[in-house]
Motif scaffolding. Structure first.
Motif, PDB file in Angstrom:
ATOM      1  N   HIS A  85       7.856  12.122  -1.339  1.00 23.33           N
ATOM      2  CA  HIS A  85       8.801  11.000  -1.451  1.00 23.33           C
ATOM      3  C   HIS A  85       9.360  10.628  -0.072  1.00 23.33           C
ATOM      4  N   ASN A  86       9.836  11.623   0.676  1.00 19.63           N
ATOM      5  CA  ASN A  86      10.410  11.351   1.993  1.00 19.63           C
ATOM      6  C   ASN A  86       9.375  10.760   2.952  1.00 19.63           C
ATOM      7  N   ALA A  87       8.148  11.278   2.881  1.00 15.99           N
ATOM      8  CA  ALA A  87       7.087  10.760   3.749  1.00 15.99           C
ATOM      9  C   ALA A  87       6.761   9.312   3.405  1.00 15.99           C
ATOM     10  N   LEU A  88       6.660   8.990   2.115  1.00 13.23           N
ATOM     11  CA  LEU A  88       6.329   7.630   1.701  1.00 13.23           C
ATOM     12  C   LEU A  88       7.462   6.652   1.993  1.00 13.23           C
ATOM     13  N   VAL A  89       8.711   7.071   1.738  1.00 11.85           N
ATOM     14  CA  VAL A  89       9.851   6.196   2.028  1.00 11.85           C
ATOM     15  C   VAL A  89       9.905   5.893   3.526  1.00 11.85           C
ATOM     16  N   THR A  90       9.677   6.912   4.356  1.00  8.80           N
ATOM     17  CA  THR A  90       9.668   6.696   5.801  1.00  8.80           C
ATOM     18  C   THR A  90       8.580   5.716   6.198  1.00  8.80           C
ATOM     19  N   TYR A  91       7.383   5.895   5.630  1.00 10.49           N
ATOM     20  CA  TYR A  91       6.286   4.972   5.945  1.00 10.49           C
ATOM     21  C   TYR A  91       6.616   3.544   5.500  1.00 10.49           C
ATOM     22  N   LEU A  92       7.130   3.398   4.286  1.00  9.19           N
ATOM     23  CA  LEU A  92       7.417   2.068   3.764  1.00  9.19           C
ATOM     24  C   LEU A  92       8.508   1.360   4.566  1.00  9.19           C
ATOM     25  N   LEU A  93       9.500   2.115   5.034  1.00  8.56           N
ATOM     26  CA  LEU A  93      10.545   1.530   5.870  1.00  8.56           C
ATOM     27  C   LEU A  93       9.975   1.082   7.219  1.00  8.56           C
ATOM     28  N   VAL A  94       9.122   1.911   7.802  1.00  7.48           N
ATOM     29  CA  VAL A  94       8.493   1.546   9.077  1.00  7.48           C
ATOM     30  C   VAL A  94       7.608   0.324   8.888  1.00  7.48           C
ATOM     31  N   GLU A  95       6.827   0.299   7.825  1.00  7.19           N
ATOM     32  CA  GLU A  95       5.958  -0.845   7.562  1.00  7.19           C
ATOM     33  C   GLU A  95       6.774  -2.119   7.379  1.00  7.19           C
ATOM     34  N   ALA A  96       7.875  -2.028   6.628  1.00  4.28           N
ATOM     35  CA  ALA A  96       8.693  -3.210   6.352  1.00  4.28           C
ATOM     36  C   ALA A  96       9.281  -3.797   7.629  1.00  4.28           C
ATOM     37  N   HIS A  97       9.552  -2.950   8.627  1.00  5.91           N
ATOM     38  CA  HIS A  97      10.166  -3.421   9.860  1.00  5.91           C
ATOM     39  C   HIS A  97       9.165  -3.574  11.004  1.00  5.91           C
ATOM     40  N   SER A  98       7.896  -3.438  10.712  1.00  7.44           N
ATOM     41  CA  SER A  98       6.887  -3.478  11.774  1.00  7.44           C
ATOM     42  C   SER A  98       6.589  -4.892  12.246  1.00  7.44           C
ATOM     43  N   GLY A  99       6.814  -5.882  11.380  1.00  9.54           N
ATOM     44  CA  GLY A  99       6.449  -7.247  11.735  1.00  9.54           C
ATOM     45  C   GLY A  99       4.951  -7.470  11.751  1.00  9.54           C
ATOM     46  N   LEU A 100       4.196  -6.585  11.087  1.00 11.80           N
ATOM     47  CA  LEU A 100       2.737  -6.643  11.117  1.00 11.80           C
ATOM     48  C   LEU A 100       2.154  -7.025   9.757  1.00 11.80           C
ATOM     49  N   ASP A 101       1.182  -7.897   9.782  1.00 11.49           N
ATOM     50  CA  ASP A 101       0.472  -8.318   8.583  1.00 11.49           C
ATOM     51  C   ASP A 101      -0.899  -7.647   8.582  1.00 11.49           C
ATOM     52  N   LEU A 102      -0.887  -6.338   8.389  1.00 12.56           N
ATOM     53  CA  LEU A 102      -2.115  -5.552   8.488  1.00 12.56           C
ATOM     54  C   LEU A 102      -2.918  -5.596   7.187  1.00 12.56           C
ATOM     55  N   PRO A 103      -4.232  -5.435   7.266  1.00  7.58           N
ATOM     56  CA  PRO A 103      -5.066  -5.493   6.047  1.00  7.58           C
ATOM     57  C   PRO A 103      -4.699  -4.432   5.021  1.00  7.58           C
ATOM     58  N   TRP A 104      -4.182  -3.274   5.458  1.00  7.76           N
ATOM     59  CA  TRP A 104      -3.835  -2.199   4.526  1.00  7.76           C
ATOM     60  C   TRP A 104      -2.340  -2.186   4.175  1.00  7.76           C
ATOM     61  N   SER A 105      -1.606  -3.201   4.564  1.00  8.51           N
ATOM     62  CA  SER A 105      -0.184  -3.258   4.217  1.00  8.51           C
ATOM     63  C   SER A 105      -0.012  -3.378   2.707  1.00  8.51           C
ATOM     64  N   THR A 106       1.111  -2.876   2.203  1.00 10.38           N
ATOM     65  CA  THR A 106       1.328  -2.883   0.758  1.00 10.38           C
ATOM     66  C   THR A 106       1.350  -4.292   0.184  1.00 10.38           C
TER      67      THR A 106
END
Length: 232
Positions: free
Chosen positions: A168-189
């Motif tokens: 849970h902690n690992a996924l929440v950290t990843y999702l927060l980083v992804e949300a603030h990355s400003g990146l439209d990556l092919p593997w983004s949620t």
């Protein structure tokens, strides 16, 4: 090429260099910070010891539960992790919405919305990686408190397994980083599950507009309450 908003490329290891310069500036000037963005960098670095001290303080008043030696079933693991992330995002949604509806309250959420304005390179401000932990003490405390509460909720009628908590902690950290990355990556949620996750696409819009897209991860409450992206 994957950025929602174009930004000048930073030099290699730019963040550590700017951080050291900010610390030297503060020490040289007797605690004042003269460089642009130096206060932001100091706040980012200060968040780590504050977070660790808060965990240590929490353990002083509450003894950690003993490790459960038996491994969880795949079904239990998936259910606990999935429900935990769902409940975390649901609870913080209302806190986040309240902070925007009542900006005069002493939560300091406006600190988190400080973005970088590149001079002469791009007409729009952009997010930077350190935005994940760039917030006021109250704002960060609310977010951590929600996570602690969710981690201790018996969502399936029994204490949450330690492995579920770790994932849970690992996924929440990843999702927060992804949300603030400003990146439209092919593997983004928001690319893989566009009907479920708002992801970086909507959160980027939230940091520019401030009046929509209050979810951190999902999108269903924004769509239900009419807080989705503007139609124009």
């Amino acid at each position: 090429q994957f950025r929602f908003v174009r930004r000048p490329p930073p030099p290699p290891f730019d963040f550590p260099r700017r951080s050291l310069e900010a610390i030297r500036s503060a020490m040289t000037l007797g605690g004042s910070v003269a460089q642009p963005g130096a206060a932001k960098l100091l706040r980012v670095w200060a968040s780590f010891p504050v977070y660790l001290l808060a965990i240590a303080g929490f353990h002083l008043v509450r003894t950690p539960r003993a490790l459960e030696l038996a491994p969880p079933t795949a079904g239990r693991l998936a259910a606990e992790v999935g429900l935990g992330i769902f409940v975390y995002d649901f609870i913080f949604y209302w806190i986040h919405l309240t902070m925007h509806r009542f900006p005069f309250l002493p939560h300091g959420h406006s600190v988190h919305h400080e973005t970088v304005q590149p001079a002469g390179r791009c007409p729009n401000a952009f997010l930077t990686p350190e935005c994940v932990v760039h917030h006021s003490l109250t704002d960060g405390l609310l977010q951590v408190t929600v996570n602690i509460v969710v981690q201790n909720l018996p969502l399936l009628g029994l204490p949450k397994h330690k492995l579920s908590r770790f994932i849970h902690n690992a996924l929440v950290t990843y999702l927060l980083v992804e949300a603030h990355s400003g990146l439209d990556l092919p593997w983004s949620t928001h690319r893989i599950f566009p009907a479920v996750f708002g992801g970086a696409k909507r959160h980027e819009l939230h940091h520019h507009a401030h009046k929509c897209c209050f979810h951190q991860f999902f999108r269903y409450l924004d769509d239900l309450l009419g807080h989705g992206p503007p139609q124009d």
